[in-house]
Design an enzyme around this catalytic site. Structure first.
Site, PDB file in Angstrom:
ATOM      1  N   ALA A   1       0.861  -1.181   0.000  1.00 46.94           N
ATOM      2  CA  ALA A   1       0.000   0.000   0.000  1.00 46.94           C
ATOM      3  C   ALA A   1       0.896   1.229   0.000  1.00 46.94           C
ATOM      4  O   ALA A   1       2.033   1.176   0.464  1.00 46.94           O
ATOM      5  CB  ALA A   1      -0.876  -0.014   1.242  1.00 46.94           C
TER       6      ALA A   1
ATOM      7  N   ARG B   1       6.863  12.489 -14.371  1.00 51.04           N
ATOM      8  CA  ARG B   1       5.515  12.562 -14.954  1.00 51.04           C
ATOM      9  C   ARG B   1       4.488  11.900 -14.026  1.00 51.04           C
ATOM     10  O   ARG B   1       4.631  10.749 -13.663  1.00 51.04           O
ATOM     11  CB  ARG B   1       5.503  11.906 -16.350  1.00 51.04           C
ATOM     12  CG  ARG B   1       6.251  12.750 -17.366  1.00 51.04           C
ATOM     13  CD  ARG B   1       6.304  12.098 -18.718  1.00 51.04           C
ATOM     14  NE  ARG B   1       7.261  10.999 -18.771  1.00 51.04           N
ATOM     15  CZ  ARG B   1       7.564  10.333 -19.885  1.00 51.04           C
ATOM     16  NH1 ARG B   1       6.976  10.645 -21.025  1.00 51.04           N
ATOM     17  NH2 ARG B   1       8.439   9.353 -19.860  1.00 51.04           N
TER      18      ARG B   1
ATOM     19  N   CYS C   1       2.939   6.019 -17.482  1.00 54.24           N
ATOM     20  CA  CYS C   1       2.091   5.020 -18.143  1.00 54.24           C
ATOM     21  C   CYS C   1       0.755   4.787 -17.456  1.00 54.24           C
ATOM     22  O   CYS C   1      -0.290   5.027 -18.061  1.00 54.24           O
ATOM     23  CB  CYS C   1       2.847   3.709 -18.274  1.00 54.24           C
ATOM     24  SG  CYS C   1       4.167   3.836 -19.493  1.00 54.24           S
TER      25      CYS C   1
HETATM   26  P1  NAD Z   1       8.699  10.270 -24.159  1.00 59.90           P
HETATM   27  O1  NAD Z   1       7.611  11.265 -24.325  1.00 59.90           O
HETATM   28  O2  NAD Z   1       9.582  10.337 -22.970  1.00 59.90           O
HETATM   29  O3  NAD Z   1       9.633  10.299 -25.458  1.00 59.90           O
HETATM   30  C1  NAD Z   1       9.172  10.485 -26.761  1.00 59.90           C
HETATM   31  C2  NAD Z   1      10.319  10.910 -27.668  1.00 59.90           C
HETATM   32  O4  NAD Z   1       9.831  10.976 -29.010  1.00 59.90           O
HETATM   33  C3  NAD Z   1      10.899  12.290 -27.351  1.00 59.90           C
HETATM   34  O5  NAD Z   1      12.303  12.230 -27.329  1.00 59.90           O
HETATM   35  C4  NAD Z   1      10.399  13.162 -28.518  1.00 59.90           C
HETATM   36  O6  NAD Z   1      11.264  14.240 -28.827  1.00 59.90           O
HETATM   37  C5  NAD Z   1      10.331  12.149 -29.644  1.00 59.90           C
HETATM   38  N1  NAD Z   1       9.420  12.506 -30.748  1.00 59.90           N
HETATM   39  C6  NAD Z   1       8.201  13.106 -30.676  1.00 59.90           C
HETATM   40  N2  NAD Z   1       7.662  13.200 -31.896  1.00 59.90           N
HETATM   41  C7  NAD Z   1       8.557  12.671 -32.767  1.00 59.90           C
HETATM   42  C8  NAD Z   1       8.572  12.462 -34.173  1.00 59.90           C
HETATM   43  N3  NAD Z   1       7.546  12.840 -34.948  1.00 59.90           N
HETATM   44  N4  NAD Z   1       9.654  11.875 -34.732  1.00 59.90           N
HETATM   45  C9  NAD Z   1      10.710  11.479 -33.958  1.00 59.90           C
HETATM   46  N5  NAD Z   1      10.743  11.647 -32.635  1.00 59.90           N
HETATM   47  C10 NAD Z   1       9.685  12.216 -32.037  1.00 59.90           C
HETATM   48  O7  NAD Z   1       8.002   8.835 -24.217  1.00 59.90           O
HETATM   49  P2  NAD Z   1       8.454   7.468 -23.495  1.00 59.90           P
HETATM   50  O8  NAD Z   1       8.244   7.524 -22.023  1.00 59.90           O
HETATM   51  O9  NAD Z   1       9.780   7.051 -24.036  1.00 59.90           O
HETATM   52  O10 NAD Z   1       7.299   6.496 -24.058  1.00 59.90           O
HETATM   53  C11 NAD Z   1       7.152   6.251 -25.434  1.00 59.90           C
HETATM   54  C12 NAD Z   1       5.924   5.379 -25.644  1.00 59.90           C
HETATM   55  O11 NAD Z   1       6.102   4.108 -24.989  1.00 59.90           O
HETATM   56  C13 NAD Z   1       4.625   5.955 -25.067  1.00 59.90           C
HETATM   57  O12 NAD Z   1       3.561   5.604 -25.908  1.00 59.90           O
HETATM   58  C14 NAD Z   1       4.476   5.248 -23.731  1.00 59.90           C
HETATM   59  O13 NAD Z   1       3.124   5.126 -23.338  1.00 59.90           O
HETATM   60  C15 NAD Z   1       5.051   3.878 -24.046  1.00 59.90           C
HETATM   61  N6  NAD Z   1       5.639   3.206 -22.876  1.00 59.90           N
HETATM   62  C16 NAD Z   1       6.414   3.906 -22.006  1.00 59.90           C
HETATM   63  C17 NAD Z   1       6.989   3.255 -20.924  1.00 59.90           C
HETATM   64  C18 NAD Z   1       7.814   4.018 -19.929  1.00 59.90           C
HETATM   65  O14 NAD Z   1       8.118   3.443 -18.873  1.00 59.90           O
HETATM   66  N7  NAD Z   1       8.223   5.246 -20.200  1.00 59.90           N
HETATM   67  C19 NAD Z   1       6.778   1.884 -20.725  1.00 59.90           C
HETATM   68  C20 NAD Z   1       6.001   1.202 -21.652  1.00 59.90           C
HETATM   69  C21 NAD Z   1       5.441   1.875 -22.727  1.00 59.90           C
END
Ligand code: NAD
Length: 446
Positions: free
Chosen positions: A246, A321, A254
């Site tokens: 808890a 976040r 996420c």
């Molecule tokens: P983030 O927002 O930290 O990173 C996204 C990156 O993409 C940034 O560096 C941004 O500049 C780049 N970007 C944006 N638009 C772009 C484009 N058109 N072309 C090229 N680069 C571009 O996201 P994150 O935390 O790395 O997560 C990415 C995805 O994975 C999300 O959908 C998230 O839900 C999923 N996810 C995240 C996690 C986690 O722990 N962070 C785990 C599982 C799944």
């Protein structure tokens, strides 16, 4: 060995790019953020993730990993493009897919003529996005003769242990329409030792698996927290939630956004996601519960100095976040408290996000002069604190342990007023403590 482009190089993309390069593939990371690409080229990471920096540096040196702003360059030789861009919450709680749309457009536009590219969606995307993407890629290629397959490969890594999660996944989910494309993506993961279990399915099912899995984990946390709140009132030790972790609730990049997006998708489709709504509500209440515990001891929080240990949404990351600490600090500030905080990795990231908070360089300076200490992220260094030193430096030794990190009896014996989540208030030892009057002298902000 394959030629891979990774689109988006932050938490998910950077781990994906570095770890596929480590497996011997040629990887180009493509991002639209010039500062990030420039720093990555020099081996400087935009995020804190244990073990990642050395993999990036080694593979840059070995020539297997590069970073670019230029889709043309990124796709010159690519057989696969892993889409790892963000899908944050939109205003209504829906997943904002604008980064995915823009990436799909660029992939369609810049894939060399007559080339066949497998687009692998790692980003968490609303159900139906992969099928939409297949059409969008074709449209954006504008008759170049390039052909596309889309495979949905949702990501399950956890920040803080992302490298290990990549190397030893519990399972790899691959959703597609073309069995050959699925097998080609599967072959990239067969380089991992031991080979992970691979689940093959269609695209919408793969997309749903990701949302269902995050919604299930968030439900477990809210369920446990609700039981904890009940146990705390009833003081029933037989069903003590102690082993159920808890705490102040889930956060991060996420669970909050994915539960919200799933509830939004469900509502738009005419369903009534009551359980998901309750999961989110309980999670919001957990933040307020921390404040109630502080108020119950100190009364009005005006002019009180509250110190916060841990800002990141979990240990071993600098990701803020939707971190519970951020919301709790805002609530404290809105009630007139002065807030000091310390996080082993997230201080830098917090500087802009938390104006008016005094960020300290260690746990002892943060405790200095505090009327209450809130433990909000269970970093392992907080388990090893010199507690007598902490108690000595506080003005009033109230500890609200939002992660049930400490032993209640031990804390009371050390002279703390100890409050936790879902644990009955421990018996006090010695004379009862009463909080001193609030201070009036200003606290400097750095
Ligand atoms: P983030 O927002 O930290 O990173 C996204 C990156 O993409 C940034 O560096 C941004 O500049 C780049 N970007 C944006 N638009 C772009 C484009 N058109 N072309 C090229 N680069 C571009 O996201 P994150 O935390 O790395 O997560 C990415 C995805 O994975 C999300 O959908 C998230 O839900 C999923 N996810 C995240 C996690 C986690 O722990 N962070 C785990 C599982 C799944």
């Amino acid at each position: 060995m394959a030629n891979i482009a990774v689109i988006g190089t932050n938490y998910v993309g950077l781990v994906t790019a570095a770890c596929f390069a480590e497996l011997g593939n040629q990887v180009v990371g493509v991002d639209i953020d010039p500062g990030k690409v420039e720093r990555l080229g020099r081996g400087q990471l935009p995020i804190y993730e244990p073990g990642l920096e050395e993999i990036v540096v080694q593979n840059l040196k070995a020539g297997r990993l590069r970073f670019t702003l230029d889709y043309n360059e990124g796709l010159k030789k690519a057989e696969f493009a892993f889409v790892c861009v963000g899908t944050p919450s939109g205003v209504e709680g829906e997943a904002d897919t604008s980064q995915v749309k823009s990436a799909a457009h660029s992939l369609g536009q810049y894939t060399p003529a007559k080339r066949s590219l497998i687009v692998v969606n790692k980003s968490t995307m609303p159900i139906g996005t992969g099928e939409w993407m297949l059409q969008a890629l074709g449209r954006a290629s504008n008759g170049s003769g390039a052909t596309f397959q889309v495979v949905s490969n949702p990501e399950f890594l956890r920040e803080g242990s992302a490298v290990d999660d990549f190397r030893h996944p519990d399972r790899v989910v691959l959703g597609g329409t073309d069995p050959e494309a699925i097998e080609r993506v599967a072959s990239l993961y067969r380089d991992l030792q031991p080979e992970p279990p691979i689940i093959r399915t269609d695209i919408p099912s793969a997309e749903m698996i990701k949302y269902a899995s995050n919604a299930f984990l968030a439900t477990k946390i809210s369920f446990i927290n609700e039981i904890a709140s009940i146990c705390e009132r009833l003081g029933d030790r037989r069903i003590s939630p102690e082993y159920l972790e808890a705490g102040v609730g889930y956060g991060g990049s996420c669970f909050p956004k994915d539960v919200k997006a799933l509830a939004h998708m469900a509502s738009m489709a005419g369903a009534h996601p009551q359980l998901l709504r309750a999961v989110m509500e309980i999670n919001r209440d957990m933040r307020r519960l921390v404040l109630q515990k502080v108020r119950a001891e100190l009364g009005n929080l005006e002019e009180r100095t509250i110190c916060v240990l841990g800002l990141a949404f979990k240990p071993n990351t600098d990701d803020l976040r939707e971190a519970p600490a951020i919301e709790i600090i805002h609530l404290l500030q809105s009630e007139g408290a002065r807030v000091k905080a310390y996080d082993p990795a997230a201080n830098e990231a917090a500087r802009e996000m938390l104006p008016g908070v005094e960020l300290c360089s260690d746990a002892y300076s943060v405790a200095e002069g505090a009327d209450a200490l809130l433990l909000l992220t269970p970093w392992s260094e907080f388990r090893r604190l010199d507690l007598p030193r902490v108690a000595h430096s506080m003005r009033y030794p109230l500890v609200v342990d939002g992660r049930n990190l400490y032993d209640p009896t031990d804390m009371v014996e050390r002279g703390f007023k100890y409050r936790a989540i879902g644990r009955p208030v421990p018996e006090a030892v010695g004379a009862p403590l009463a909080p001193p009057a609030p201070t009036v002298e200003p606290v400097l902000t750095r």
